[in-house]
Design a protein around this motif. Structure first.
Motif, PDB file in Angstrom:
ATOM      1  N   PHE A  83       0.819  -1.216   0.000  1.00  0.00           N
ATOM      2  CA  PHE A  83       0.000   0.000   0.000  1.00  0.00           C
ATOM      3  C   PHE A  83       0.858   1.272   0.000  1.00  0.00           C
ATOM      4  O   PHE A  83       0.327   2.376  -0.006  1.00  0.00           O
ATOM      5  N   ARG A 116      -3.027   2.359  -3.616  1.00  0.00           N
ATOM      6  CA  ARG A 116      -4.153   2.122  -2.712  1.00  0.00           C
ATOM      7  C   ARG A 116      -5.389   1.563  -3.412  1.00  0.00           C
ATOM      8  O   ARG A 116      -6.029   0.624  -2.920  1.00  0.00           O
ATOM      9  N   GLY A 120      -5.451  -2.073  -1.760  1.00  0.00           N
ATOM     10  CA  GLY A 120      -6.020  -1.862  -0.440  1.00  0.00           C
ATOM     11  C   GLY A 120      -5.206  -0.862   0.355  1.00  0.00           C
ATOM     12  O   GLY A 120      -4.146  -0.403  -0.074  1.00  0.00           O
ATOM     13  N   ARG A 123      -5.282  -0.504   6.732  1.00  0.00           N
ATOM     14  CA  ARG A 123      -6.056  -1.398   7.603  1.00  0.00           C
ATOM     15  C   ARG A 123      -6.236  -2.787   6.999  1.00  0.00           C
ATOM     16  O   ARG A 123      -6.460  -3.758   7.720  1.00  0.00           O
ATOM     17  N   ASP A 124      -6.123  -2.913   5.672  1.00  0.00           N
ATOM     18  CA  ASP A 124      -6.277  -4.216   5.027  1.00  0.00           C
ATOM     19  C   ASP A 124      -5.098  -5.144   5.300  1.00  0.00           C
ATOM     20  O   ASP A 124      -5.170  -6.339   5.006  1.00  0.00           O
ATOM     21  N   TYR A 125      -4.014  -4.612   5.845  1.00  0.00           N
ATOM     22  CA  TYR A 125      -2.812  -5.412   6.082  1.00  0.00           C
ATOM     23  C   TYR A 125      -2.492  -5.561   7.566  1.00  0.00           C
ATOM     24  O   TYR A 125      -1.478  -6.153   7.928  1.00  0.00           O
ATOM     25  N   MET A 146      -5.004 -14.029   9.076  1.00  0.00           N
ATOM     26  CA  MET A 146      -6.274 -13.432   8.660  1.00  0.00           C
ATOM     27  C   MET A 146      -7.411 -14.324   9.149  1.00  0.00           C
ATOM     28  O   MET A 146      -7.374 -15.542   8.983  1.00  0.00           O
ATOM     29  N   ARG A 156      -8.059  -2.921  13.383  1.00  0.00           N
ATOM     30  CA  ARG A 156      -8.248  -2.032  12.236  1.00  0.00           C
ATOM     31  C   ARG A 156      -8.897  -0.711  12.632  1.00  0.00           C
ATOM     32  O   ARG A 156      -8.748   0.283  11.921  1.00  0.00           O
TER      33      ARG A 156
END
Length: 389
Positions: A83, A116, A120, A123-125, A146, A156
Motif C-alpha cells: 500500500f 491504494r 487496499g 487497515r487491510d494489512y 487473517m 483495524r
C-alpha cells in the motif's frame, strides 16, 4: 523493548493518576495534520523487528520502529508493504535528510500511496496489534493470521485514529512479495478522457496498480500537456500483454523504468511539482475522497487525480472552502484540507471535515471505552476522510 514498554505504561498510569494529558508522538512527520497538547510520550523507544517470517508473509514490529528500517528489512527478502505508506519527507525541517516516519505513525495517520486503489489500504494489512489504553492496561487484539471477527475489529479501528484511542506498542502486518514486472505508460489525455479510459480498463483483467492524471506535467519532460500515467505490476507476461493492448487502444508511450520509479516515489510522498509549487502563497492543498466512478468535478482549479479517480488533490484559496466541499459532497465524497502550516490551520483543516452524526456517536463511545479520562492526544479526533484512505 520490555524496559521501554514498562516505562511507557508507567507514564500512562502516572498521567491517569495526575489527570495529565499525553501527546503521543513518533518521528513527527505527520505533525502538520494537527498537534495535540500535553506531556510528550515519545513512541520511538518502542522499536525493533520482533518477529519476521518471510515464508509466512508476516512481520511483527514495534510501533516506534522507523518505517524506512522496516521497508529495508522487507526489501532484503524481496517483499514490501504494497500500500506504499508515504514518508512525507517534505514536512520535515530542512536539516532532516532522512525519513523520520514510524510504523505507529503510519497506522495512526492511515495514509496510503499510489497503489491504494488496487491493493487496499493500511487497515487491510493489519493482522493484530497491542496497545496501552487509558487505564494503563496493555491489551492485545487480533493475531498473526487473517480470520473473521465478531463485533469491532479493534486492530483495524486503530488505523486512522490518530492516537486518540491508545498508545500503539506493536503491530503484526501482512506483507507481499514484490511484483516480478512493472511498467509505466503515459497518455496525453484530458481529464474526462483519462477517467473514461481508467474506468474501462478497471473492468478488464489488466494488472493496473496505480494511476495519476495531472494537467500541467513536468514529471516525464512533457510540458504543459494533460497527462495520464498508469503503472502496471504483475507477472511478466501479464504486464507485457497489457502494455501492448493499452497502447494499441490509446496512443501513448512507455516510460523509462528508472525514471518512472523515481517519479512514483515522488508521487507517494507528495513531492511532485504539483505539490511543491502552490499557485499562490496562501493557497491550501485539499484532499478529496470520491468514488472512483465520479466524473470530472467542477472545482476552482485543475486537480491532481490518483487512485483511478478516487483521490483528487486540489490547490484552492482560503475562501473556496464551501465551494470545494459542496462539489465533493455532490460527487458522493468528502473533502478536507491537507496542508502544512501553523496549528490553527491544521485545526481548521479537521474542523472543515464533514461530520457524520452516526460515526461521531460511535467514535465518542469508543473513546469513552478505551480512554475514559481523555488522556491521549486531546484536541485530535479520528479522521473522517480515512474511510477511503
Amino acid at each position: 523493548m520490555d524496559h521501554a514498554l514498562q516505562t511507557a505504561i508507567d507514564q500512562v498510569q502516572s498521567a491517569r493518576a495526575d489527570g495529565q494529558a499525553l501527546c503521543l508522538r513518533g518521528g513527527g512527520s505527520k505533525d502538520f495534520l494537527g498537534r495535540s497538547h500535553g506531556a510528550l510520550l515519545d513512541t520511538r523507544t518502542l522499536c525493533g523487528i520482533l518477529s519476521y517470517e518471510p515464508t509466512e508473509l508476516v512481520v511483527t514490529v514495534g510501533c516506534g520502529t522507523p518505517l524506512a528500517e522496516l521497508e529495508a528489512v522487507l526489501a532484503e527478502q524481496g517483499q514490501c508493504l504494497p500500500f506504499e505508506p508515504p514518508h512525507l519527507r517534505w514536512s520535515l525541517p530542512s536539516t532532516e535528510q532522512a525519513s523520520t516516519a514510524t510504523v505507529g505513525g503510519m497506522l495512526a495517520a492511515g495514509l496510503a500511496g499510489p497503489a491504494r486503489a488496487s491493493v487496499g489500504g493500511v487497515r487491510d494489512y493489519v493482522l493484530g496489534l497491542k496497545l496501552v489504553n487509558g487505564l494503563g492496561q496493555h491489551l492485545s487484539f487480533g493475531g498473526q493470521v487473517m480470520k473473521n471477527v465478531a463485533g469491532y475489529d479493534v486492530s483495524r479501528l486503530m488505523v486512522g485514529a490518530r492516537g486518540t484511542l491508545g498508545l500503539l506498542t506493536e503491530v503484526s502486518l501482512k506483507v507481499l512479495p514484490r511484483a516480478p514486472a512493472e511498467a509505466t505508460l503515459c497518455f496525453v489525455l484530458e481529464q474526462a478522457q483519462a477517467l473514461e479510459h481508467l474506468h474501462r480498463w478497471g473492468g478488464q483483467p489488466l494488472p493496473l496498480n496505480a494511476s495519476c492524471w495531472v494537467l500541467d506535467d513536468s514529471v516525464a519532460g512533457v510540458d504543459a500537456k494533460p497527462c495520464l500515467f498508469v503503472r502496471l505490476r504483475g507477472a511478466v507476461a501479464a504486464v507485457e500483454a497489457a502494455c501492448q493492448k493499452m497502447l494499441a487502444e490509446v496512443p501513448g508511450q512507455r516510460l523509462d523504468p528508472a525514471q518512472a520509479s523515481a517519479d512514483w516515489e515522488l508521487c507517494r510522498n507528495q513531492q511532485l511539482p504539483f505539490f511543491t509549487r502552490p499557485p499562490a502563497p496562501d493557497a491550501q492543498l485539499w484532499r478529496l475522497s470520491l468514488p472512483q466512478t465520479a466524473p470530472v468535478v467542477r472545482l476552482p482549479s485543475a486537480p491532481f487525480v490518483e487512485w483511478h479517480g478516487g483521490l483528487r488533490w486540489l490547490w484552492a484559496l482560503p475562501g473556496a472552502a464551501q465551494e470545494v466541499q459542496t462539489a465533493a459532497r455532490e460527487a458522493g465524497g468528502s473533502a478536507a484540507i491537507f496542508v502544512p502550516g501553523t496549528e490553527p490551520v491544521a485545526a481548521q483543516a479537521h474542523a472543515l471535515t464533514p461530520a457524520d452524526a452516526a460515526l461521531a456517536r460511535v467514535s465518542q463511545r469508543l473513546k469513552a471505552s478505551f480512554d475514559p479520562k481523555g488522556l491521549f492526544n486531546p484536541g485530535l479526533s479520528p479522521d473522517a476522510n480515512q474511510s477511503r484512505a
